[in-house]
Design a protein around this motif. Structure first.
Motif, mmCIF file in Angstrom:
data_model
loop_
_atom_site.group_PDB
_atom_site.id
_atom_site.type_symbol
_atom_site.label_atom_id
_atom_site.label_comp_id
_atom_site.label_asym_id
_atom_site.label_seq_id
_atom_site.Cartn_x
_atom_site.Cartn_y
_atom_site.Cartn_z
ATOM 1 N N THR A 199 87.871 70.637 79.039
ATOM 2 C CA THR A 199 88.799 69.970 78.126
ATOM 3 C C THR A 199 88.058 69.362 76.939
ATOM 4 O OG1 THR A 199 88.624 67.998 79.528
ATOM 5 C CG2 THR A 199 90.515 69.442 79.897
ATOM 6 N N GLN A 200 86.732 69.321 76.995
ATOM 7 C CA GLN A 200 85.900 68.807 75.892
ATOM 8 C C GLN A 200 85.558 69.981 74.973
ATOM 9 O OE1 GLN A 200 84.088 65.888 79.331
ATOM 10 N NE2 GLN A 200 82.683 67.170 78.180
ATOM 11 N N ILE A 201 86.543 70.421 74.228
ATOM 12 C CA ILE A 201 86.497 71.709 73.522
ATOM 13 C C ILE A 201 85.700 71.604 72.231
ATOM 14 C CG2 ILE A 201 87.930 73.478 72.422
ATOM 15 C CD1 ILE A 201 90.167 72.636 74.394
ATOM 16 N N VAL A 221 83.755 71.784 65.330
ATOM 17 C CA VAL A 221 84.538 70.550 65.405
ATOM 18 C C VAL A 221 84.775 70.226 66.872
ATOM 19 C CG1 VAL A 221 86.818 69.551 64.985
ATOM 20 C CG2 VAL A 221 85.690 70.825 63.173
ATOM 21 N N LEU A 222 84.590 68.968 67.245
ATOM 22 C CA LEU A 222 84.885 68.532 68.611
ATOM 23 C C LEU A 222 86.377 68.281 68.734
ATOM 24 C CD1 LEU A 222 84.132 67.631 71.453
ATOM 25 C CD2 LEU A 222 83.644 65.355 70.540
ATOM 26 N N TYR A 223 87.050 69.123 69.509
ATOM 27 C CA TYR A 223 88.493 69.035 69.716
ATOM 28 C C TYR A 223 88.721 68.417 71.103
ATOM 29 C CZ TYR A 223 93.318 70.753 69.038
ATOM 30 O OH TYR A 223 94.676 70.867 68.847
ATOM 31 N N LEU A 224 88.484 67.101 71.174
ATOM 32 C CA LEU A 224 88.397 66.428 72.466
ATOM 33 C C LEU A 224 89.770 66.225 73.099
ATOM 34 C CD1 LEU A 224 86.459 65.040 74.472
ATOM 35 C CD2 LEU A 224 86.836 62.918 73.217
ATOM 36 N N TRP A 225 89.962 66.824 74.291
ATOM 37 C CA TRP A 225 91.182 66.664 75.098
ATOM 38 C C TRP A 225 92.434 67.112 74.333
ATOM 39 C CZ3 TRP A 225 89.537 60.928 75.595
ATOM 40 C CH2 TRP A 225 88.353 60.844 76.357
ATOM 41 N N GLY A 226 92.270 68.034 73.416
ATOM 42 C CA GLY A 226 93.393 68.470 72.595
ATOM 43 C C GLY A 226 94.262 69.502 73.281
ATOM 44 N N SER A 340 93.946 63.864 68.333
ATOM 45 C CA SER A 340 93.630 62.731 67.454
ATOM 46 C C SER A 340 92.311 62.068 67.823
ATOM 47 C CB SER A 340 94.755 61.688 67.504
ATOM 48 O OG SER A 340 94.865 61.129 68.801
ATOM 49 N N GLN A 341 91.809 62.322 69.049
ATOM 50 C CA GLN A 341 90.545 61.731 69.470
ATOM 51 C C GLN A 341 89.387 62.171 68.571
ATOM 52 O OE1 GLN A 341 89.647 59.513 72.100
ATOM 53 N NE2 GLN A 341 91.844 59.106 71.998
ATOM 54 N N MET A 342 89.517 63.311 67.921
ATOM 55 C CA MET A 342 88.470 63.819 67.039
ATOM 56 C C MET A 342 88.257 62.904 65.831
ATOM 57 S SD MET A 342 90.782 66.983 65.652
ATOM 58 C CE MET A 342 89.422 67.867 64.959
#
Length: 431
Positions: A199-201, A221-226, A340-342
């Motif tokens: 999930t840490q994409i 780009v870190l797409y965290l939990w997206g 949005s975490q990014m």
């Protein structure tokens, strides 16, 4: 002022120059309205502080660096709460809705109105986050639902933010702080534990749209939990809009149904031959947006909520709701990201996430011209990533094959010399 030009960012030089020159004749700074709620204490903690008589800590702002970064790039930033006394200002050139939580009907109405009147809008939506909990030597990922309640509005234009878990083989490792006990349980110390869940994409260069300036200069780009941004092309055409996918997951991505319990091995294990392929992560709509509230009465602002159980309801605001003004339709743009975490303070200090935020706001606040600037492309001759099988092959070639060749040559030489010696001895005996 442009960033220091180095070989690594030389291909961005044209964009950096043109974007600065574009601003020079503007009569005033581009105006940005930023809605990013601060993290409130839980009702239980609020009650604990109230009972103990201690002062209640200030809410934590996880998006303060985003606001500071936009001000540093010479934008006029208005931090709004999207309530009766603090709604979207008329002067705003673009509106950033970051990490919305439990949006009410009136807040959706205000966002819809901004879209219809041609204000460019960025929606960065997080459907869930994760808490990491150590159990023995394992670190479990426990999902926390966010409930942005924005799909009711997005469905009208053919987009929805998917609620399932999104997993991808392209991922990053995070260091999660946790407490451990040593010395028989008498000493507690803070340690960092590496965690690598799918999930840490990590969205990579090959999955960026290089025809649009927002994403064409991004390496990763870190797409965290997206989550996935679902696209209904028929509904988008029916609304008279044009859509552009700006960023996707890799081919080796998969989804799993959302549940509130910790991630299981089945969730994080790629299904055999059942990858869902590239999925949209960032989508841009452009055109004249239809009014989702056409023919409906304007919703009222809800009364303020108590901060914790047992608190007296806050007094109603003294401001009166302004009379509803007629809409002034204008074409605009909407960019939807399923994460949005990014943009939080931990991940927007530098790198691809900071560049994505800067590019997006430039494109939305400064206009169409900047969106179409493409950086110069250079041939990448770097060595690509190698699989475990390839690494094993190269290790064998360098450490095993060469010694085997020398051994084979030695054996052949020994046989040749031995046969030569036998022939020489036979020749002597015959003589």
């Amino acid at each position: 002022i442009i960033p220091l030009v180095r070989p690594a960012n030389f291909n961005n030089l044209e964009y950096e120059l043109i974007s600065r020159i574009f601003r020079l004749p503007l009569p005033e700074k581009p105006s940005v309205a930023l809605y990013a709620p601060v993290k409130q204490l839980s009702p239980e903690l609020m009650q604990m502080f109230m009972r103990s008589g201690r002062p209640i800590p200030q809410p934590r702002d996880n998006f303060s660096f985003l606001e500071e970064g936009l001000r540093g790039e010479d934008f006029d930033v208005s931090r709004i709460k999207l309530v009766l006394a603090d709604t979207i200002p008329e002067k705003a050139d673009c509106v950033l809705i970051i990490n919305p939580k439990e949006l009410n009907e009136r807040q959706r109405y205000e966002i819809n109105r901004a879209l219809v009147e041609g204000k460019n809008v960025l929606l960065a939506v997080q459907n869930y986050t994760f808490d990491y909990s150590p159990v023995g030597r394992e670190m479990f990922a426990i999902p926390q639902e966010v409930k942005p309640q924005i799909n009711e509005l997005l469905e009208h234009v053919g987009l929805t933010v998917d609620e399932q878990f999104l997993m991808d083989r392209s991922r990053v490792m995070l260091s999660v702080p946790s407490e451990q006990t040593i010395g028989g349980g008498f000493i507690r110390m803070q340690v960092s534990t590496p965690v690598e869940y799918p999930t840490q994409i990590l969205a990579i260069d090959e999955n960026m749209n290089h025809n649009v300036s927002i994403t064409n200069r991004l390496d990763s780009v870190l797409y965290l939990w997206g989550t996935v941004v679902n696209v209904d092309e028929d509904k988008i055409k029916e609304a008279g809009l044009k859509h552009t996918v700006l960023m996707t997951s890799t081919k080796r991505s998969w989804t799993a149904p959302f549940h509130s319990t910790r991630l299981t091995r089945e969730d994080v294990t790629p299904p055999a031959g059942k990858y869902v392929g590239k999925q949209p992560l960032m989508v841009m709509l452009s055109g004249q947006f239809p009014d989702a509230f056409k023919g409906k009465e304007r919703p009222e602002w809800p009364p303020p909520k108590p901060r914790y159980p047992g608190e007296m309801p806050p007094p109603a605001p003294e401001e009166e709701d302004e009379p509803e003004k007629p809409l002034k339709p204008n074409p605009g743009k909407l960019i939807v990201i399923g994460c949005s975490q990014m943009f939080t303070n931990n991940f927007i200090r530098s790198g691809g996430n900071a560049l994505l935020a800067s590019n997006t706001v430039d494109a939305l606040a400064l206009g169409e011209e900047l969106i179409n600037i493409r950086s110069k492309s250079f041939t990448d001759r770097s060595i690509g990533k190698t699989s475990p099988g390839q690494k094993l092959l190269y290790r064998f070639l360098s450490m095993g094959l060469v010694p085997l060749i020398f051994i084979a040559l030695g054996i052949i030489r020994y046989i040749v010399i031995k046969k030569g010696k036998e022939r020489y001895l036979k020749s002597l005996a015959s003589a």
